[in-house]
Design a protein around this motif. Structure first.
Motif, PDB file in Angstrom:
ATOM      1  N   THR A 140       0.830  -1.210   0.000  1.00 39.30           N
ATOM      2  CA  THR A 140       0.000   0.000   0.000  1.00 39.30           C
ATOM      3  C   THR A 140       0.863   1.257   0.000  1.00 39.30           C
ATOM      4  O   THR A 140       0.550   2.237  -0.689  1.00 39.30           O
ATOM      5  CB  THR A 140      -0.919   0.006   1.233  1.00 39.30           C
ATOM      6  OG1 THR A 140      -1.768  -1.144   1.198  1.00 39.30           O
ATOM      7  CG2 THR A 140      -1.767   1.266   1.281  1.00 39.30           C
ATOM      8  N   SER A 141       1.962   1.219   0.737  1.00 38.60           N
ATOM      9  CA  SER A 141       2.842   2.376   0.846  1.00 38.60           C
ATOM     10  C   SER A 141       3.532   2.681  -0.478  1.00 38.60           C
ATOM     11  O   SER A 141       3.619   3.840  -0.901  1.00 38.60           O
ATOM     12  CB  SER A 141       3.882   2.132   1.942  1.00 38.60           C
ATOM     13  OG  SER A 141       3.257   1.932   3.195  1.00 38.60           O
ATOM     14  N   VAL A 142       4.037   1.652  -1.134  1.00 35.66           N
ATOM     15  CA  VAL A 142       4.713   1.842  -2.419  1.00 35.66           C
ATOM     16  C   VAL A 142       3.721   2.309  -3.477  1.00 35.66           C
ATOM     17  O   VAL A 142       3.982   3.255  -4.234  1.00 35.66           O
ATOM     18  CB  VAL A 142       5.414   0.544  -2.855  1.00 35.66           C
ATOM     19  CG1 VAL A 142       5.932   0.654  -4.283  1.00 35.66           C
ATOM     20  CG2 VAL A 142       6.560   0.210  -1.904  1.00 35.66           C
ATOM     21  N   GLU A 143       2.565   1.672  -3.529  1.00 35.58           N
ATOM     22  CA  GLU A 143       1.554   2.070  -4.508  1.00 35.58           C
ATOM     23  C   GLU A 143       1.086   3.499  -4.260  1.00 35.58           C
ATOM     24  O   GLU A 143       0.863   4.264  -5.208  1.00 35.58           O
ATOM     25  CB  GLU A 143       0.364   1.105  -4.451  1.00 35.58           C
ATOM     26  CG  GLU A 143       0.685  -0.281  -4.993  1.00 35.58           C
ATOM     27  CD  GLU A 143      -0.478  -1.249  -4.847  1.00 35.58           C
ATOM     28  OE1 GLU A 143      -1.474  -0.893  -4.155  1.00 35.58           O
ATOM     29  OE2 GLU A 143      -0.405  -2.360  -5.405  1.00 35.58           O
ATOM     30  N   GLY A 144       0.943   3.877  -2.993  1.00 39.68           N
ATOM     31  CA  GLY A 144       0.507   5.230  -2.674  1.00 39.68           C
ATOM     32  C   GLY A 144       1.511   6.274  -3.103  1.00 39.68           C
ATOM     33  O   GLY A 144       1.144   7.350  -3.585  1.00 39.68           O
ATOM     34  N   CYS A 145       2.783   5.983  -2.952  1.00 36.64           N
ATOM     35  CA  CYS A 145       3.825   6.924  -3.359  1.00 36.64           C
ATOM     36  C   CYS A 145       3.897   7.053  -4.868  1.00 36.64           C
ATOM     37  O   CYS A 145       4.052   8.152  -5.408  1.00 36.64           O
ATOM     38  CB  CYS A 145       5.177   6.470  -2.804  1.00 36.64           C
ATOM     39  SG  CYS A 145       6.552   7.542  -3.284  1.00 36.64           S
ATOM     40  N   PHE A 146       3.782   5.935  -5.590  1.00 40.91           N
ATOM     41  CA  PHE A 146       3.961   5.937  -7.049  1.00 40.91           C
ATOM     42  C   PHE A 146       2.682   6.296  -7.809  1.00 40.91           C
ATOM     43  O   PHE A 146       2.742   6.579  -9.000  1.00 40.91           O
ATOM     44  CB  PHE A 146       4.447   4.563  -7.506  1.00 40.91           C
ATOM     45  CG  PHE A 146       5.841   4.216  -7.038  1.00 40.91           C
ATOM     46  CD1 PHE A 146       6.683   5.179  -6.499  1.00 40.91           C
ATOM     47  CD2 PHE A 146       6.307   2.920  -7.139  1.00 40.91           C
ATOM     48  CE1 PHE A 146       7.964   4.859  -6.061  1.00 40.91           C
ATOM     49  CE2 PHE A 146       7.596   2.588  -6.709  1.00 40.91           C
ATOM     50  CZ  PHE A 146       8.417   3.560  -6.174  1.00 40.91           C
ATOM     51  N   SER A 147       1.531   6.267  -7.136  1.00 41.65           N
ATOM     52  CA  SER A 147       0.268   6.592  -7.798  1.00 41.65           C
ATOM     53  C   SER A 147       0.331   7.964  -8.461  1.00 41.65           C
ATOM     54  O   SER A 147       0.953   8.892  -7.944  1.00 41.65           O
ATOM     55  CB  SER A 147      -0.866   6.566  -6.761  1.00 41.65           C
ATOM     56  OG  SER A 147      -2.091   6.927  -7.343  1.00 41.65           O
TER      57      SER A 147
END
Length: 474
Positions: free
Chosen positions: A268-275
């Motif tokens: 979730t953290s990686v996806e949130g940053c790269f979104s």
């Protein structure tokens, strides 16, 4: 190539006073897709004059009339949502699925939340101890300056409450991504928005933004953008003592505790940053991880980053697209190069473009680990798919690191302990705190502490930003 060189002023599309062509570039192809005009203070004066005249009647309309307009806007917006999808994809390179599921729906989401706030708002009420009447009134003519990264989201977050309050307005969208704004003007026109209530003038900060901020007939400026530009808006507005509402930058901390579901939290953290290709002011770009699970979290983050697909916005799927412009690409590359000079660890990504994507402003999803909070990648708002991972030892340590930033827009918490989540949330100096992957809510206030701005947008709180409070005592 689309010819979009006219402005929407006083209910009609008009030619600029003096044409200055500017090409809108598709970030995926690096080719122009439209040409607009960059306006001047003369164009702005025409729009402000129209808004000032329209305010005399629009400010006196009933709640029912304003609600009816907003209801028509929502209906037409939803009917033309596929056109909005295409506009946002072309102007900023957002992938088709992301636009369809997140960017475009934000417009109707804000209008729906504002409609509910408009209908429930108590416009007149007795004073606390009686004897007087308190009355909310529209602040006046508003200048709205919006960015390119969430174009229709920020337009709707300002236009909807301004309309609901009874204000009139001039919108200056980003010249980099103006197509969604111009389509939105068509939607308002089709909905029967009275002439002069909504006006649109394209332009850059120097030609239109600065004159708008200082204009003596504009009563309020609502600005979303960088902290540097927001400072200039405030300085320009100061001599006229107009209200200034700012939603600015961020370097949001994401606190991951050892008791969280680690794999889900890291993903979730990686996806949130790269979104949105990392182009969100509230992106969780500093991942703070409890030391006992730090090494495992870094390994997971590397895996998820390398599974992140970068590709053509026209392709349907969960990939990320390019960043918005050559200028933005170059800035991000500069931040990555600065990160490489610090004593941290590049675990994936780095400078340059992903393999096979030589054309387009594509950035490699990048993660730096073993970062300390005084390093460049932990301090600067990079506005690209770049994540910094920092270790912490205790809850107090995590809160101290999270708050050690000039920004305060958002913060994120990943934990399996609800009591800890609430305890830590109360201590974080940020306007919005999201726990365990919680998403956006159009009914709650959005805005920041410190250099992330002032004022609040969304729903009832956004409506209040466009109101003056009058006390009538007999």
């Amino acid at each position: 190539m689309l010819d979009k060189r006219q402005f929407y002023i006083d209910g009609q599309w008009v030619d600029p006073v003096e044409g200055k062509d500017f090409e809108v570039i598709n970030p995926a192809t690096e080719q122009p897709v439209a040409v607009i005009s960059l306006g001047s203070s003369s164009d702005l004066d025409k729009a402000v004059a129209a808004a000032k005249v329209a305010f005399e009647t629009w400010s006196e309309t009933s709640v029912e009339d304003r609600a009816a307009l907003i209801e028509r806007v929502i209906k037409i917006y939803e009917r033309r949502s596929a056109e909005m999808d295409d506009a946002i994809r072309l102007e900023m390179g957002a992938p088709a699925k992301f636009v369809r599921e997140q960017q475009t729906p934000a417009g109707s989401g804000h209008f729906q939340a504002t409609l509910e706030a408009l209908k429930s708002h108590q416009w007149e009420r007795p004073s606390p101890r009686g004897g007087s009447t308190l009355r909310d009134e529209p602040i006046g003519v508003c200048g709205l300056i919006t960015p390119w990264n969430w174009p229709i989201n920020q337009i709707a977050a300002k236009v909807a409450p301004a309309l609901a309050a009874g204000c009139t307005m001039v919108l200056k969208p980003s010249e980099v991504a103006p197509l969604s704004a111009m389509l939105f003007a068509e939607i308002l026109h089709e909905a029967g928005c009275p002439a002069g209530v909504f006006n649109l003038v394209n332009g850059d900060g120097l030609g239109v933004g600065a004159p708008m901020s200082s204009h003596q007939d504009i009563d309020m400026v609502s600005f979303t953008g960088s902290t540097r530009a927001g400072t200039s808006v405030s300085q320009n507005a100061a001599p006229t003592v107009k209200r200034v509402a700012l939603e600015l930058g961020g370097k949001s901390a994401n606190l991951l505790f050892a008791d969280a579901d680690l794999e889900t939290a890291v993903r979730t953290s990686v996806e949130g940053c790269f979104s949105n290709s990392g182009q969100s002011c509230d992106a969780p770009t500093r991942l703070l991880v409890e030391r006992s699970v730090y090494d495992e979290a870094v390994t997971l983050a590397k895996r998820f980053a390398e599974e992140t697909e970068v590709g053509n916005p026209e392709k349907d799927g969960d990939h990320i697209g390019p960043v918005v412009s050559q200028l933005q690409y170059d800035r991000i590359q500069g931040h990555i190069e600065a990160g490489l000079k610090d004593d941290n660890k590049l675990i994936t990504g780095g400078p340059g473009k992903p393999e096979g994507l030589e054309t387009g402003y594509y950035v490699r999803p990048t993660i730096f680990a073993d970062v300390s909070n005084d390093m460049h990648v932990a301090r600067e708002e990079i506005f690209g798919p770049v994540l910094a991972i920092l270790p912490f030892d205790t809850e107090i340590d995590a809160i101290r690191i999270a708050n050690d930033t000039p920004y305060g827009l958002a913060a994120y918490i990943q934990t399996g302990d609800p009591e800890r989540a609430n305890r830590v949330a109360r201590k974080l100096r940020a306007g919005n705190v999201y726990i365990n992957g919680a998403g956006i809510d159009y009914d709650v206030p959005f805005g920041g502490y410190k250099q992330s701005g002032n004022g609040r947008e969304f729903g009832q709180f956004g409506l209040e930003d466009f109101l003056e409070l009058k006390a009538i005592t007999a």
